[in-house]
Design an enzyme around this catalytic site. Structure first.
Site, PDB file in Angstrom:
ATOM      1  N   SER A  61       2.414 -10.136  10.635  1.00  0.00           N
ATOM      2  CA  SER A  61       1.278  -8.852   9.534  1.00  0.00           C
ATOM      3  C   SER A  61      -0.165  -9.205   9.979  1.00  0.00           C
ATOM      4  O   SER A  61      -0.572 -10.198   9.587  1.00  0.00           O
ATOM      5  CB  SER A  61       1.831  -9.021   8.248  1.00  0.00           C
ATOM      6  N   CYS A 101       0.915  -1.333  -0.188  1.00  0.00           N
ATOM      7  CA  CYS A 101       0.066  -0.073   0.059  1.00  0.00           C
ATOM      8  C   CYS A 101       1.079   1.156  -0.091  1.00  0.00           C
ATOM      9  O   CYS A 101       1.992   1.172   0.116  1.00  0.00           O
ATOM     10  CB  CYS A 101      -0.923  -0.220   1.101  1.00  0.00           C
ATOM     11  N   HIS A 114       5.865  -4.860   8.606  1.00  0.00           N
ATOM     12  CA  HIS A 114       5.823  -6.409   9.183  1.00  0.00           C
ATOM     13  C   HIS A 114       6.085  -7.394   8.026  1.00  0.00           C
ATOM     14  O   HIS A 114       5.006  -8.211   7.582  1.00  0.00           O
ATOM     15  CB  HIS A 114       4.425  -6.508   9.709  1.00  0.00           C
ATOM     16  N   SER A 164       2.232  -5.325   3.085  1.00  0.00           N
ATOM     17  CA  SER A 164       3.956  -5.024   3.395  1.00  0.00           C
ATOM     18  C   SER A 164       4.442  -5.908   2.476  1.00  0.00           C
ATOM     19  O   SER A 164       5.849  -6.172   2.844  1.00  0.00           O
ATOM     20  CB  SER A 164       4.207  -5.290   4.853  1.00  0.00           C
ATOM     21  N   HIS A 183       4.495   2.176  11.282  1.00  0.00           N
ATOM     22  CA  HIS A 183       3.327   2.005  12.511  1.00  0.00           C
ATOM     23  C   HIS A 183       3.307   3.074  13.454  1.00  0.00           C
ATOM     24  O   HIS A 183       2.246   3.337  14.054  1.00  0.00           O
ATOM     25  CB  HIS A 183       3.629   0.672  12.897  1.00  0.00           C
ATOM     26  N   CYS A 228       3.109   5.912   8.651  1.00  0.00           N
ATOM     27  CA  CYS A 228       2.171   5.990   7.529  1.00  0.00           C
ATOM     28  C   CYS A 228       1.357   7.365   7.613  1.00  0.00           C
ATOM     29  O   CYS A 228       0.850   7.490   8.885  1.00  0.00           O
ATOM     30  CB  CYS A 228       1.329   4.614   7.506  1.00  0.00           C
ATOM     31  N   GLU A 275       1.169   0.067  16.014  1.00  0.00           N
ATOM     32  CA  GLU A 275       0.303   1.024  15.677  1.00  0.00           C
ATOM     33  C   GLU A 275      -0.451   1.300  16.820  1.00  0.00           C
ATOM     34  O   GLU A 275      -0.809   2.523  17.392  1.00  0.00           O
ATOM     35  CB  GLU A 275      -0.445   0.741  14.603  1.00  0.00           C
ATOM     36  N   THR A 324      -5.639   1.168  11.534  1.00  0.00           N
ATOM     37  CA  THR A 324      -5.879   1.405  10.287  1.00  0.00           C
ATOM     38  C   THR A 324      -5.651  -0.077   9.342  1.00  0.00           C
ATOM     39  O   THR A 324      -6.168  -0.271   8.408  1.00  0.00           O
ATOM     40  CB  THR A 324      -4.535   2.335   9.512  1.00  0.00           C
ATOM     41  N   HIS A 361      -0.041  -4.348  19.168  1.00  0.00           N
ATOM     42  CA  HIS A 361       0.233  -3.899  17.930  1.00  0.00           C
ATOM     43  C   HIS A 361       1.099  -2.816  17.892  1.00  0.00           C
ATOM     44  O   HIS A 361       0.711  -1.718  18.743  1.00  0.00           O
ATOM     45  CB  HIS A 361      -0.703  -4.035  16.968  1.00  0.00           C
TER      46      HIS A 361
END
Length: 339
Positions: A236, A14, A50, A296, A88, A110, A140, A178, A138
């Protein structure tokens, strides 16, 4: 019947992942081959994305990955060695530590994740309590929650909704990690709206479009496949979820087909890091193999899986496209200035 491969599109990188990897690659290309002081050209806090292959490739080019900033020697800061924050995002405490040590930080978070960080701060200023749907631990989620730990309440599943307790006049807003899609948070959101009806709960902000796009594509792929292979690393979350979505689609397909004999490799979804992990027994009795990959994952890893399957006799390749992604993020400002 010709054995075939059904490719999902979109799949793989992405925009946020692409930007983070390009950030490290740009620094590596601009660095001298070997520094006289023995320091590396760049440090990266945590995995930049990841995916173990991406990390291994960047490591081979000279990047040094660390879990925490304390692993980076003080001389790296005084020498101006760049310290890259992963896609992240990080907590305010990590940023403060880097600033206190005088580190030269390049933030590859991101932009979609950065947006959630900004929303947390804005909603707290406006007097909201924030319900955040995410995965505990995680990277993030840790960074987002730490923006305002007294006001951000993390839940993972629908069952966690009962643990929330707010006064009736409390203003609530919903945010999500996200890497989660609308589908996988739908049950939790429905439970929240039931628990906190009326205007008390402000609707969620948009989820990451790339996550939803990849899951939508893999659903269609599963409808036309006897089994599905997802390329992505075990840590991931979006790759693991893609496999789950594929499995759900296969279950529905074979349950709806009364004549289907779900034996051998039929009706199963698998996750692999690369083609070397493919097991020929997975494809016994399988005429069509669906393929997708996490956000990823470099496309060359998908190409490797396709080539291996072609060696198994899957010579026809078709692609199912759900949406054409055109999102692009520019490099961090420090690198744009350097360029």
């Amino acid at each position: 019947m010709t054995k075939r491969i059904v490719l999902a599109d979109p799949r793989g990188f992405c925009a946020g992942v692409d930007r983070a990897i390009l950030t490290v690659q740009t620094i590596l290309k601009a660095s001298v081959p070997v520094r006289e002081d023995g320091l590396p050209p760049v440090y990266v806090r945590r995995q930049i994305v990841h995916n173990k292959h991406v990390v291994e490739e960047l490591s081979a080019q000279g990047a040094v990955f660390v879990q925490e900033l304390r692993e980076i020697p003080d001389e790296a800061a005084s020498a101006g060695i760049p310290i890259v924050f992963s896609a992240h995002g990080v907590s305010p405490a990590v940023k403060a530590e880097a600033a206190a040590r005088g580190m030269h930080v390049i933030d590859a978070t991101c932009p979609l994740v950065s947006k959630v960080h900004r929303e947390v701060l804005r909603f707290v200023r406006e007097g909201f309590e924030i319900i955040y749907i995410g995965h505990k631990g995680h990277d993030e989620a840790v960074g987002v929650v730490e923006e305002a730990p007294e006001h951000v309440h993390l839940i993972e599943h629908e069952a966690d909704v009962d643990s929330l307790d707010f006064a009736e006049d409390t203003k609530l807003v919903l945010l999500t990690q996200t890497t989660l899609s609308v589908d996988e948070t739908a049950g939790t959101i429905a439970a929240l709206r039931c628990r906190f009806p009326g205007p008390q709960l402000t609707p969620q902000s948009e989820n990451s479009t790339p996550t939803s796009n990849r899951q939508a594509a893999v659903k269609l792929v599963a409808e036309q496949s006897d089994c599905v292979v997802i390329v992505g690393s075990a840590n991931s979350s979006n790759s693991v979820r893609l496999m789950e979505v594929a499995q759900e689609g296969l279950n529905s397909r074979f349950a709806a087909d009364a004549t289907a004999d779900a034996t051998d490799g039929l009706g199963r979804a698998h996750r692999v890091d690369d083609a070397a992990e493919l097991d020929p027994s997975w494809f016994e009795g399988v005429e069509s193999v669906g393929i997708s990959s996490g956000a990823s994952v470099p496309d060359e890893l998908v190409s490797g899986v396709v080539e291996t399957l072609q060696g198994f006799g899957y010579t026809e390749v078709t692609t199912i496209e759900t949406i054409k992604e055109n999102m692009h993020f520019v490099l961090p400002s420090e690198l744009r200035r350097a360029r």
